[in-house]
Design an enzyme around this catalytic site. Structure first.
Site, PDB file in Angstrom:
ATOM      1  N   ARG A 198      45.567  31.661  34.796  1.00 54.46           N
ATOM      2  CA  ARG A 198      46.071  32.988  35.161  1.00 54.46           C
ATOM      3  C   ARG A 198      47.217  33.352  34.201  1.00 54.46           C
ATOM      4  O   ARG A 198      47.791  32.462  33.544  1.00 54.46           O
ATOM      5  CB  ARG A 198      46.578  32.970  36.594  1.00 54.46           C
ATOM      6  CG  ARG A 198      47.745  32.036  36.807  1.00 54.46           C
ATOM      7  CD  ARG A 198      48.158  31.970  38.262  1.00 54.46           C
ATOM      8  NE  ARG A 198      49.201  30.964  38.466  1.00 54.46           N
ATOM      9  CZ  ARG A 198      49.661  30.616  39.656  1.00 54.46           C
ATOM     10  NH1 ARG A 198      49.175  31.187  40.752  1.00 54.46           N
ATOM     11  NH2 ARG A 198      50.607  29.703  39.781  1.00 54.46           N
ATOM     12  N   GLU A 244      73.174   1.198  36.985  1.00 48.80           N
ATOM     13  CA  GLU A 244      72.637  -0.012  37.605  1.00 48.80           C
ATOM     14  C   GLU A 244      71.342   0.245  38.373  1.00 48.80           C
ATOM     15  O   GLU A 244      70.367  -0.486  38.221  1.00 48.80           O
ATOM     16  CB  GLU A 244      73.684  -0.605  38.571  1.00 48.80           C
ATOM     17  CG  GLU A 244      73.311  -1.953  39.117  1.00 48.80           C
ATOM     18  CD  GLU A 244      73.095  -3.014  38.041  1.00 48.80           C
ATOM     19  OE1 GLU A 244      73.820  -2.997  37.028  1.00 48.80           O
ATOM     20  OE2 GLU A 244      72.185  -3.849  38.212  1.00 48.80           O
ATOM     21  N   GLN A 301      48.663  17.724  33.583  1.00 50.84           N
ATOM     22  CA  GLN A 301      47.423  17.094  33.126  1.00 50.84           C
ATOM     23  C   GLN A 301      46.603  18.024  32.240  1.00 50.84           C
ATOM     24  O   GLN A 301      45.984  17.578  31.272  1.00 50.84           O
ATOM     25  CB  GLN A 301      46.571  16.663  34.330  1.00 50.84           C
ATOM     26  CG  GLN A 301      47.089  15.416  35.006  1.00 50.84           C
ATOM     27  CD  GLN A 301      47.044  14.183  34.116  1.00 50.84           C
ATOM     28  OE1 GLN A 301      46.144  14.018  33.279  1.00 50.84           O
ATOM     29  NE2 GLN A 301      48.025  13.314  34.274  1.00 50.84           N
ATOM     30  N   GLY A 329      50.925  13.111  32.853  1.00 48.27           N
ATOM     31  CA  GLY A 329      50.349  13.754  31.668  1.00 48.27           C
ATOM     32  C   GLY A 329      51.153  13.537  30.390  1.00 48.27           C
ATOM     33  O   GLY A 329      50.597  13.280  29.320  1.00 48.27           O
ATOM     34  N   HIS A 349      41.469  13.968  40.172  1.00 48.90           N
ATOM     35  CA  HIS A 349      41.882  13.371  41.450  1.00 48.90           C
ATOM     36  C   HIS A 349      40.875  13.882  42.477  1.00 48.90           C
ATOM     37  O   HIS A 349      40.495  15.059  42.437  1.00 48.90           O
ATOM     38  CB  HIS A 349      43.311  13.826  41.783  1.00 48.90           C
ATOM     39  CG  HIS A 349      43.889  13.247  43.039  1.00 48.90           C
ATOM     40  ND1 HIS A 349      43.655  11.960  43.458  1.00 48.90           N
ATOM     41  CD2 HIS A 349      44.709  13.801  43.984  1.00 48.90           C
ATOM     42  CE1 HIS A 349      44.315  11.738  44.583  1.00 48.90           C
ATOM     43  NE2 HIS A 349      44.948  12.839  44.931  1.00 48.90           N
ATOM     44  N   GLU A 352      51.339   6.561  45.122  1.00 51.18           N
ATOM     45  CA  GLU A 352      52.428   7.518  44.847  1.00 51.18           C
ATOM     46  C   GLU A 352      53.372   7.683  46.045  1.00 51.18           C
ATOM     47  O   GLU A 352      54.547   7.962  45.873  1.00 51.18           O
ATOM     48  CB  GLU A 352      51.877   8.865  44.362  1.00 51.18           C
ATOM     49  CG  GLU A 352      51.109   9.666  45.375  1.00 51.18           C
ATOM     50  CD  GLU A 352      50.164  10.692  44.752  1.00 51.18           C
ATOM     51  OE1 GLU A 352      49.849  10.588  43.562  1.00 51.18           O
ATOM     52  OE2 GLU A 352      49.733  11.610  45.487  1.00 51.18           O
ATOM     53  N   GLY A 370      48.827  22.634  33.185  1.00 49.91           N
ATOM     54  CA  GLY A 370      50.113  22.041  33.585  1.00 49.91           C
ATOM     55  C   GLY A 370      50.220  20.650  33.004  1.00 49.91           C
ATOM     56  O   GLY A 370      49.816  20.402  31.863  1.00 49.91           O
ATOM     57  N   ASP A 413      45.310   6.281  45.056  1.00 49.86           N
ATOM     58  CA  ASP A 413      46.283   7.093  44.315  1.00 49.86           C
ATOM     59  C   ASP A 413      47.347   7.653  45.269  1.00 49.86           C
ATOM     60  O   ASP A 413      48.552   7.566  44.999  1.00 49.86           O
ATOM     61  CB  ASP A 413      45.550   8.234  43.601  1.00 49.86           C
ATOM     62  CG  ASP A 413      46.464   8.990  42.659  1.00 49.86           C
ATOM     63  OD1 ASP A 413      46.778   8.438  41.591  1.00 49.86           O
ATOM     64  OD2 ASP A 413      46.875  10.114  42.995  1.00 49.86           O
ATOM     65  N   SER A 433      68.708 -12.883  33.800  1.00 44.12           N
ATOM     66  CA  SER A 433      69.473 -14.130  33.993  1.00 44.12           C
ATOM     67  C   SER A 433      68.906 -14.945  35.161  1.00 44.12           C
ATOM     68  O   SER A 433      68.238 -14.387  36.046  1.00 44.12           O
ATOM     69  CB  SER A 433      70.931 -13.777  34.304  1.00 44.12           C
ATOM     70  OG  SER A 433      70.988 -13.022  35.509  1.00 44.12           O
TER      71      SER A 433
HETATM   72  N1  LIG Z   1      50.624  15.315  37.330  1.00 41.82           N
HETATM   73  C1  LIG Z   1      49.945  14.238  36.902  1.00 41.82           C
HETATM   74  O1  LIG Z   1      50.365  13.567  35.956  1.00 41.82           O
HETATM   75  C2  LIG Z   1      48.631  13.858  37.515  1.00 41.82           C
HETATM   76  C3  LIG Z   1      47.857  14.800  38.136  1.00 41.82           C
HETATM   77  N2  LIG Z   1      46.573  14.503  38.513  1.00 41.82           N
HETATM   78  C4  LIG Z   1      45.724  15.542  39.077  1.00 41.82           C
HETATM   79  O2  LIG Z   1      45.550  16.564  38.102  1.00 41.82           O
HETATM   80  C5  LIG Z   1      45.405  17.841  38.743  1.00 41.82           C
HETATM   81  C6  LIG Z   1      46.417  18.803  38.171  1.00 41.82           C
HETATM   82  O3  LIG Z   1      47.727  18.376  38.564  1.00 41.82           O
HETATM   83  P1  LIG Z   1      49.006  18.703  37.679  1.00 41.82           P
HETATM   84  O4  LIG Z   1      48.659  18.636  36.234  1.00 41.82           O
HETATM   85  O5  LIG Z   1      50.096  17.848  38.214  1.00 41.82           O
HETATM   86  O6  LIG Z   1      49.279  20.208  38.078  1.00 41.82           O
HETATM   87  P2  LIG Z   1      50.465  21.158  37.537  1.00 41.82           P
HETATM   88  O7  LIG Z   1      51.140  21.707  38.745  1.00 41.82           O
HETATM   89  O8  LIG Z   1      51.276  20.470  36.524  1.00 41.82           O
HETATM   90  O9  LIG Z   1      49.664  22.316  36.786  1.00 41.82           O
HETATM   91  C7  LIG Z   1      48.832  23.162  37.477  1.00 41.82           C
HETATM   92  C8  LIG Z   1      48.287  24.245  36.568  1.00 41.82           C
HETATM   93  O10 LIG Z   1      47.446  25.068  37.348  1.00 41.82           O
HETATM   94  C9  LIG Z   1      47.851  26.410  37.148  1.00 41.82           C
HETATM   95  N3  LIG Z   1      47.576  27.198  38.343  1.00 41.82           N
HETATM   96  C10 LIG Z   1      48.144  27.070  39.560  1.00 41.82           C
HETATM   97  N4  LIG Z   1      47.611  27.958  40.411  1.00 41.82           N
HETATM   98  C11 LIG Z   1      46.689  28.653  39.694  1.00 41.82           C
HETATM   99  C12 LIG Z   1      45.812  29.715  40.016  1.00 41.82           C
HETATM  100  N5  LIG Z   1      45.782  30.240  41.245  1.00 41.82           N
HETATM  101  N6  LIG Z   1      44.995  30.183  39.042  1.00 41.82           N
HETATM  102  C13 LIG Z   1      45.030  29.676  37.803  1.00 41.82           C
HETATM  103  N7  LIG Z   1      45.847  28.667  37.440  1.00 41.82           N
HETATM  104  C14 LIG Z   1      46.668  28.190  38.374  1.00 41.82           C
HETATM  105  C15 LIG Z   1      49.327  26.353  36.823  1.00 41.82           C
HETATM  106  O11 LIG Z   1      49.657  27.538  36.122  1.00 41.82           O
HETATM  107  P3  LIG Z   1      51.022  28.376  36.368  1.00 41.82           P
HETATM  108  O12 LIG Z   1      51.989  27.916  35.319  1.00 41.82           O
HETATM  109  O13 LIG Z   1      50.585  29.771  36.178  1.00 41.82           O
HETATM  110  O14 LIG Z   1      51.486  28.058  37.769  1.00 41.82           O
HETATM  111  C16 LIG Z   1      49.355  25.124  35.947  1.00 41.82           C
HETATM  112  O15 LIG Z   1      48.976  25.441  34.636  1.00 41.82           O
HETATM  113  C17 LIG Z   1      45.560  17.570  40.237  1.00 41.82           C
HETATM  114  O16 LIG Z   1      44.280  17.397  40.786  1.00 41.82           O
HETATM  115  C18 LIG Z   1      46.356  16.260  40.276  1.00 41.82           C
HETATM  116  O17 LIG Z   1      46.173  15.502  41.465  1.00 41.82           O
HETATM  117  C19 LIG Z   1      46.006  13.277  38.266  1.00 41.82           C
HETATM  118  C20 LIG Z   1      46.750  12.295  37.647  1.00 41.82           C
HETATM  119  C21 LIG Z   1      48.142  12.471  37.327  1.00 41.82           C
HETATM  120  C1  LIG Z   2      52.284   8.711  40.461  1.00 43.64           C
HETATM  121  C2  LIG Z   2      51.926  10.153  40.641  1.00 43.64           C
HETATM  122  C3  LIG Z   2      50.512  10.517  40.197  1.00 43.64           C
HETATM  123  O1  LIG Z   2      49.576   9.854  41.028  1.00 43.64           O
HETATM  124  C4  LIG Z   2      50.302  10.079  38.780  1.00 43.64           C
HETATM  125  C5  LIG Z   2      51.174  10.584  37.714  1.00 43.64           C
HETATM  126  O2  LIG Z   2      49.444   9.279  38.512  1.00 43.64           O
HETATM  127  C6  LIG Z   2      50.311  12.021  40.362  1.00 43.64           C
HETATM  128  O3  LIG Z   2      49.401  12.414  41.100  1.00 43.64           O
HETATM  129  O4  LIG Z   2      51.028  12.801  39.726  1.00 43.64           O
END
Ligand SMILES: NC(=O)C1=CN([C@@H]2O[C@H](COP(=O)(O)OP(=O)(O)OC[C@H]3O[C@@H](n4cnc5c(N)ncnc54)[C@H](OP(=O)(O)O)[C@@H]3O)[C@@H](O)[C@H]2O)C=CC1
Ligand SMILES: CC[C@](O)(C(C)=O)C(=O)O
Length: 327
Positions: A47, A225, A27, A132, A106, A193, A25, A189, A250
């Site tokens: 998956r 704005e 990250q 990400g 995280h 957020e 996803g 964190d 300003s």
């Molecule tokens: N978002 C961010 O920018 C940040 C996130 N984090 C941390 O990074 C981690 C990931 O977060 P984030 O990237 O936001 O997550 P996303 O929701 O963007 O992505 C999650 C991914 O996991 C997959 N997934 C979900 N359920 C399953 C499953 N049962 N089996 C296999 N794959 C699965 C999803 O696939 P599918 O498309 O199939 O659902 C997707 O590819 C977390 O721990 C978050 O706290 C840390 C810093 C910033």
């Molecule tokens: C600010 C939201 C965040 O903590 C990040 C992008 O760093 C997250 O978990 O998505």
């Protein structure tokens, strides 16, 4: 606190190691692409579905979560926090053998006990302080975003070196990396957020927008704005601090900041922030969120749908579509 840079990290510790990025996803995609660009061997555990398709379009080898975890030396879990526990228990724990590394961006699932790793694996964190998309953008531009690393378990004696090497591969050590504990990262964190970056800022923008349109101002003006310009103002603070922003705006705006700001956001906000931090550190927030998620996240889904109907989102969509360069 010491800020660690490229010179403190050695990519060589990852020679011959395979990293399984679990989840593709926000990250997962950003980090996997950066690590691959840095020469690391990366496979994706995912998956079937749109994330898997995206990973394959990006040229990655995709495997089931279990097969990726089996193949990897380092299992980097980038699933939604609320899914860490169930996926770990069913698909990772059965193939998690001694000597492997469990890695996170995280600390939620470790700190709040959703995952209880065995003692014979390293447990580390490499947490980019960025969404990400922005992390990938900065990396491609030749720099990076800052990050945090943490070591929870270190039976190999090499956990910190591995975390630093991953941070380097993702460009984080170009910008600067801090070492902290899993608890520190998780609590700060969640605090940031909920109180400043997302919760907090979004409410401030919405209240500003709503106040203007309820007083009869056109939504387009209110959007420019209270929402659009916020990015341009925050960019100035990012570049040179609040004083740089104040030097550019300003004198009238600066005076309004000092005179009106502390009245709008008064010290009672800080009292609520302290209470929010207490709820985070005590685990109350985590318990509430996990309960909501396990229940199918009805409130989250309803709020998400309602936000799509907010006039700020509707007018914003139209305005952004008129911009040539989209951010
Ligand atoms: N978002 C961010 O920018 C940040 C996130 N984090 C941390 O990074 C981690 C990931 O977060 P984030 O990237 O936001 O997550 P996303 O929701 O963007 O992505 C999650 C991914 O996991 C997959 N997934 C979900 N359920 C399953 C499953 N049962 N089996 C296999 N794959 C699965 C999803 O696939 P599918 O498309 O199939 O659902 C997707 O590819 C977390 O721990 C978050 O706290 C840390 C810093 C910033
Ligand atoms: C600010 C939201 C965040 O903590 C990040 C992008 O760093 C997250 O978990 O998505």
């Amino acid at each position: 606190m010491e800020i660690l840079h490229d010179g403190d990290a050695d990519l060589g510790v990852l020679n011959g190691k395979t990293i399984a990025v679990i989840g593709y996803g926000a990250q997962g995609r950003a980090q996997a692409l950066c690590m691959r660009d840095s020469g690391l061997s990366v496979v994706i555990g995912i998956r079937p579905g749109k994330s898997k398709d995206a990973a394959e379009e990006d040229g990655f080898e995709t495997l089931s979560v279990t097969d990726a975890a089996k193949r990897a030396d380092i299992i980097h879990i980038l699933l939604p926090d609320e899914m860490h526990g169930p996926v770990y228990d069913k698909e990772i724990a059965p193939v998690l053998t001694a000597g492997k590394t469990l890695s996170f961006s995280h600390g939620f699932s470790i700190v709040f006990g959703e995952i209880k790793p065995p003692k014979d694996v390293d447990v580390i964190m490499v947490a980019p302080k960025s969404p990400g998309t922005e992390e990938r953008k900065r990396f491609v531009e030749g720099f990076g975003v800052p990050g945090l690393i943490a070591v929870r378990q270190n039976p190999s004696g090499k956990a910190k070196e591995v975390a630093l090497a991953i941070a380097k591969a993702e460009g984080l050590t170009r910008a600067g990396v801090l070492e902290c504990s899993f608890e520190q990262e998780t609590y700060e964190d969640l605090f940031g957020e909920q109180n400043v970056l997302c919760g907090g800022m979004v409410d401030l923008m919405k209240y500003g927008f709503e106040t203007l349109i309820e007083a009869g101002y056109p939504p387009e003006m209110a959007y420019f704005e209270c929402i659009h310009e916020a990015k341009l103002i925050v960019d100035l603070i990012y570049e040179g601090g609040i004083q740089k922003m104040n030097a550019v705006i300003s004198n009238t705006a600066e005076w309004g900041e000092y005179d009106n700001g502390p009245w709008i956001i008064d010290p009672s906000v800080k009292e609520r922030m302290k209470e929010s931090l207490r709820r985070i550190e005590s685990g109350e927030f985590a318990a509430k969120w996990i309960k909501e998620a396990r229940n199918g996240a009805p409130t989250l889904k309803a709020k998400r749908a309602a936000l799509g109907e907010h006039p700020a989102e509707i007018v914003g969509k139209r305005i952004r579509s008129l911009f040539q360069k989209k951010n």
